[in-house]
Design a protein around this motif. Structure first.
Motif, PDB file in Angstrom:
ATOM      1  N   ILE A   1     -79.393 -21.912  -1.366  1.00 28.84           N
ATOM      2  CA  ILE A   1     -78.508 -21.374  -2.390  1.00 28.84           C
ATOM      3  C   ILE A   1     -77.792 -22.561  -3.015  1.00 28.84           C
ATOM      4  O   ILE A   1     -77.121 -23.326  -2.317  1.00 28.84           O
ATOM      5  CB  ILE A   1     -77.498 -20.368  -1.814  1.00 28.84           C
ATOM      6  CG1 ILE A   1     -78.227 -19.238  -1.082  1.00 28.84           C
ATOM      7  CG2 ILE A   1     -76.629 -19.800  -2.939  1.00 28.84           C
ATOM      8  CD1 ILE A   1     -77.289 -18.226  -0.449  1.00 28.84           C
ATOM      9  N   ARG A   2     -77.963 -22.718  -4.323  1.00 29.85           N
ATOM     10  CA  ARG A   2     -77.375 -23.851  -5.032  1.00 29.85           C
ATOM     11  C   ARG A   2     -76.333 -23.350  -6.026  1.00 29.85           C
ATOM     12  O   ARG A   2     -76.612 -22.495  -6.867  1.00 29.85           O
ATOM     13  CB  ARG A   2     -78.459 -24.637  -5.767  1.00 29.85           C
ATOM     14  CG  ARG A   2     -77.933 -25.905  -6.467  1.00 29.85           C
ATOM     15  CD  ARG A   2     -79.086 -26.696  -7.078  1.00 29.85           C
ATOM     16  NE  ARG A   2     -79.779 -25.941  -8.093  1.00 29.85           N
ATOM     17  CZ  ARG A   2     -81.100 -25.925  -8.264  1.00 29.85           C
ATOM     18  NH1 ARG A   2     -81.887 -26.613  -7.445  1.00 29.85           N
ATOM     19  NH2 ARG A   2     -81.646 -25.215  -9.226  1.00 29.85           N
TER      20      ARG A   2
ATOM     21  N   VAL B   1     -75.714 -19.789 -10.049  1.00 30.55           N
ATOM     22  CA  VAL B   1     -76.035 -19.541  -8.641  1.00 30.55           C
ATOM     23  C   VAL B   1     -77.541 -19.349  -8.534  1.00 30.55           C
ATOM     24  O   VAL B   1     -78.098 -18.379  -9.076  1.00 30.55           O
ATOM     25  CB  VAL B   1     -75.291 -18.311  -8.095  1.00 30.55           C
ATOM     26  CG1 VAL B   1     -75.615 -18.105  -6.615  1.00 30.55           C
ATOM     27  CG2 VAL B   1     -73.783 -18.466  -8.293  1.00 30.55           C
ATOM     28  N   SER B   2     -78.201 -20.290  -7.853  1.00 30.27           N
ATOM     29  CA  SER B   2     -79.668 -20.281  -7.755  1.00 30.27           C
ATOM     30  C   SER B   2     -80.115 -19.956  -6.340  1.00 30.27           C
ATOM     31  O   SER B   2     -79.569 -20.489  -5.369  1.00 30.27           O
ATOM     32  CB  SER B   2     -80.239 -21.646  -8.176  1.00 30.27           C
ATOM     33  OG  SER B   2     -79.901 -21.943  -9.512  1.00 30.27           O
ATOM     34  N   TYR B   3     -81.117 -19.089  -6.239  1.00 28.28           N
ATOM     35  CA  TYR B   3     -81.782 -18.786  -4.978  1.00 28.28           C
ATOM     36  C   TYR B   3     -83.152 -19.463  -4.997  1.00 28.28           C
ATOM     37  O   TYR B   3     -83.955 -19.209  -5.907  1.00 28.28           O
ATOM     38  CB  TYR B   3     -81.957 -17.280  -4.795  1.00 28.28           C
ATOM     39  CG  TYR B   3     -80.672 -16.487  -4.843  1.00 28.28           C
ATOM     40  CD1 TYR B   3     -79.554 -16.900  -4.133  1.00 28.28           C
ATOM     41  CD2 TYR B   3     -80.583 -15.323  -5.604  1.00 28.28           C
ATOM     42  CE1 TYR B   3     -78.379 -16.169  -4.178  1.00 28.28           C
ATOM     43  CE2 TYR B   3     -79.410 -14.586  -5.652  1.00 28.28           C
ATOM     44  CZ  TYR B   3     -78.304 -15.007  -4.935  1.00 28.28           C
ATOM     45  OH  TYR B   3     -77.139 -14.292  -4.983  1.00 28.28           O
ATOM     46  N   LEU B   4     -83.398 -20.310  -4.011  1.00 25.31           N
ATOM     47  CA  LEU B   4     -84.665 -21.036  -3.922  1.00 25.31           C
ATOM     48  C   LEU B   4     -85.289 -20.745  -2.564  1.00 25.31           C
ATOM     49  O   LEU B   4     -84.685 -21.008  -1.522  1.00 25.31           O
ATOM     50  CB  LEU B   4     -84.443 -22.537  -4.088  1.00 25.31           C
ATOM     51  CG  LEU B   4     -83.707 -22.973  -5.371  1.00 25.31           C
ATOM     52  CD1 LEU B   4     -82.222 -23.204  -5.070  1.00 25.31           C
ATOM     53  CD2 LEU B   4     -84.299 -24.226  -5.948  1.00 25.31           C
TER      54      LEU B   4
ATOM     55  N   SER C   1     -71.454 -29.543  -7.767  1.00 17.93           N
ATOM     56  CA  SER C   1     -72.571 -28.751  -7.259  1.00 17.93           C
ATOM     57  C   SER C   1     -72.680 -28.896  -5.746  1.00 17.93           C
ATOM     58  O   SER C   1     -72.234 -29.887  -5.165  1.00 17.93           O
ATOM     59  CB  SER C   1     -73.893 -29.168  -7.914  1.00 17.93           C
ATOM     60  OG  SER C   1     -74.273 -30.461  -7.491  1.00 17.93           O
ATOM     61  N   VAL C   2     -73.284 -27.893  -5.130  1.00 17.58           N
ATOM     62  CA  VAL C   2     -73.543 -27.936  -3.690  1.00 17.58           C
ATOM     63  C   VAL C   2     -74.765 -27.068  -3.400  1.00 17.58           C
ATOM     64  O   VAL C   2     -74.976 -26.040  -4.043  1.00 17.58           O
ATOM     65  CB  VAL C   2     -72.318 -27.459  -2.877  1.00 17.58           C
ATOM     66  CG1 VAL C   2     -71.950 -26.012  -3.193  1.00 17.58           C
ATOM     67  CG2 VAL C   2     -72.549 -27.635  -1.383  1.00 17.58           C
ATOM     68  N   THR C   3     -75.578 -27.522  -2.458  1.00 20.95           N
ATOM     69  CA  THR C   3     -76.763 -26.778  -2.032  1.00 20.95           C
ATOM     70  C   THR C   3     -76.673 -26.481  -0.554  1.00 20.95           C
ATOM     71  O   THR C   3     -76.461 -27.384   0.265  1.00 20.95           O
ATOM     72  CB  THR C   3     -78.050 -27.571  -2.321  1.00 20.95           C
ATOM     73  OG1 THR C   3     -78.132 -27.856  -3.708  1.00 20.95           O
ATOM     74  CG2 THR C   3     -79.284 -26.778  -1.896  1.00 20.95           C
TER      75      THR C   3
ATOM     76  N   ARG D   1     -84.736 -18.135  -8.667  1.00 26.21           N
ATOM     77  CA  ARG D   1     -84.050 -17.288  -9.636  1.00 26.21           C
ATOM     78  C   ARG D   1     -82.593 -17.744  -9.706  1.00 26.21           C
ATOM     79  O   ARG D   1     -82.020 -18.164  -8.698  1.00 26.21           O
ATOM     80  CB  ARG D   1     -84.101 -15.814  -9.256  1.00 26.21           C
ATOM     81  CG  ARG D   1     -85.441 -15.149  -9.385  1.00 26.21           C
ATOM     82  CD  ARG D   1     -85.883 -14.978 -10.845  1.00 26.21           C
ATOM     83  NE  ARG D   1     -87.131 -14.229 -10.922  1.00 26.21           N
ATOM     84  CZ  ARG D   1     -88.335 -14.734 -10.729  1.00 26.21           C
ATOM     85  NH1 ARG D   1     -88.479 -16.026 -10.441  1.00 26.21           N
ATOM     86  NH2 ARG D   1     -89.410 -13.966 -10.835  1.00 26.21           N
ATOM     87  N   THR D   2     -81.986 -17.584 -10.892  1.00 22.47           N
ATOM     88  CA  THR D   2     -80.608 -18.004 -11.099  1.00 22.47           C
ATOM     89  C   THR D   2     -79.838 -16.943 -11.865  1.00 22.47           C
ATOM     90  O   THR D   2     -80.327 -16.424 -12.873  1.00 22.47           O
ATOM     91  CB  THR D   2     -80.549 -19.328 -11.898  1.00 22.47           C
ATOM     92  OG1 THR D   2     -81.232 -20.360 -11.165  1.00 22.47           O
ATOM     93  CG2 THR D   2     -79.107 -19.762 -12.152  1.00 22.47           C
ATOM     94  N   TRP D   3     -78.644 -16.600 -11.358  1.00 21.55           N
ATOM     95  CA  TRP D   3     -77.712 -15.824 -12.164  1.00 21.55           C
ATOM     96  C   TRP D   3     -76.513 -16.693 -12.518  1.00 21.55           C
ATOM     97  O   TRP D   3     -76.254 -17.701 -11.872  1.00 21.55           O
ATOM     98  CB  TRP D   3     -77.278 -14.528 -11.477  1.00 21.55           C
ATOM     99  CG  TRP D   3     -76.743 -14.568 -10.084  1.00 21.55           C
ATOM    100  CD1 TRP D   3     -77.436 -14.395  -8.919  1.00 21.55           C
ATOM    101  CD2 TRP D   3     -75.366 -14.744  -9.684  1.00 21.55           C
ATOM    102  NE1 TRP D   3     -76.608 -14.455  -7.829  1.00 21.55           N
ATOM    103  CE2 TRP D   3     -75.327 -14.671  -8.260  1.00 21.55           C
ATOM    104  CE3 TRP D   3     -74.168 -14.944 -10.369  1.00 21.55           C
ATOM    105  CZ2 TRP D   3     -74.140 -14.790  -7.543  1.00 21.55           C
ATOM    106  CZ3 TRP D   3     -72.984 -15.079  -9.649  1.00 21.55           C
ATOM    107  CH2 TRP D   3     -72.983 -14.996  -8.262  1.00 21.55           C
TER     108      TRP D   3
END
Length: 289
Positions: A112-113, A123-126, A89-91, A282-284
């Protein structure tokens, strides 16, 4: 470039735009991402922030002051900091600065994680609002997947198969990238959209008001496919550059301006209002097979 990997898949991300540039299923060493051929389209998976799509006259108004932003916003051209990294993982982190405040008068922290789970990439947008005033934004993805996926198949062999039957009605875009006021029905009570190069000769397919939250890109001529999950994203774009060998599956929280929009950012369709000190996520997901 930065690489994360597990025993199933490997992902390569460019800190510029925190952009996914490669996604490989290990074993067969099968690449799923578009190569970024500049003759057609040089991107791979740009992030769309703080707007999705285009603005009328590239302009919006906030507190009666005019600001200019180009299509899809500035995040895809910014270099993100690497905030945290592990093997799987990476943020990445982007925050406001003088250059963003000049065109977008809001404080923000945008992360973006990327996380690997077996044969899945999440892929998460925070988005965090550090200020004492509301933050108005949109966010979305634009990943381009290689089509055909495997040798011995061609573009027209592939289907997008959704998990719910839909009356698929596209919202046409003007040459300036604005959304027209009436949709056009392209398929009735079906789960499937067959890919063809001609499908995108009039720009993207823009969808609203669907029930589906998952789609499979596949062909009956190969066992390899990908599933794309987009739960929580109220808009979806499907696009390819003219005659290019890819398809973008684009989950959006936000949409381009309509032709009759008044350009007030607080009244923009799909815009998200994040309260002071608030947070959004949100995550796709992409599942490779």
């Amino acid at each position: 470039m930065l690489t994360i990997q597990n025993e199933y898949i490997k992902a390569v991300i460019n800190p510029k735009g925190a952009e996914l540039v490669s996604l490989i299923l290990l074993g067969p060493e099968l690449e799923f991402m578009w190569e970024g051929n500049p003759e057609f389209w040089s991107k791979h998976s740009p992030v769309l922030f703080p707007i999705v799509g285009g603005l009328k006259d590239n302009t919006y108004y906030c507190n009666d002051k005019a600001y200019q932003l180009s299509r899809h916003g500035f995040a895809r051209e910014k270099t993100f900091a690497i905030e945290a990294q592990e093997s799987g993982s990476v943020t990445f982190l982007l925050t406001h600065d003088e250059s963003t405040l000049a065109v977008y008068p809001f404080e923000f922290a945008f992360r973006i994680r990327y996380t690997l789970q077996d044969n899945q990439l999440h892929v998460s947008y925070l988005v965090n609002n550090p200020s004492n005033a509301p933050l108005w934004f949109s966010v979305g993805g634009h990943p381009a997947f290689k089509v055909p996926l495997v040798e011995g198949t061609q573009y027209e062999d592939y289907l997008l198969s959704f998990n719910k039957q839909e009356d698929w009605a596209r919202w046409p875009l003007t040459p300036e990238g604005l959304v027209e006021t009436k949709p056009v029905l392209i398929a009735e009570q079906t789960t499937d959209i067959a890919l063809s190069k001609e499908l995108f000769h009039e720009d993207a397919l823009v969808f609203k008001n669907y029930r589906s939250d998952s789609v499979v890109l596949h062909t009956p001529k190969s066992p390899h496919s990908l599933r794309f999950d987009f739960s929580g994203f109220p808009y979806l774009g499907v696009w390819a550059a003219k005659n290019a060998d890819f398809v973008c599956i684009e989950p959006w929280c936000g949409i381009a301006d309509s032709v009759d929009h008044n350009q007030d950012i607080t009244q923009k369709e799909g815009i998200i209002q994040l309260a002071e000190k608030g947070s959004f996520e949100r995550t796709w997901k992409v599942i490779l097979g």
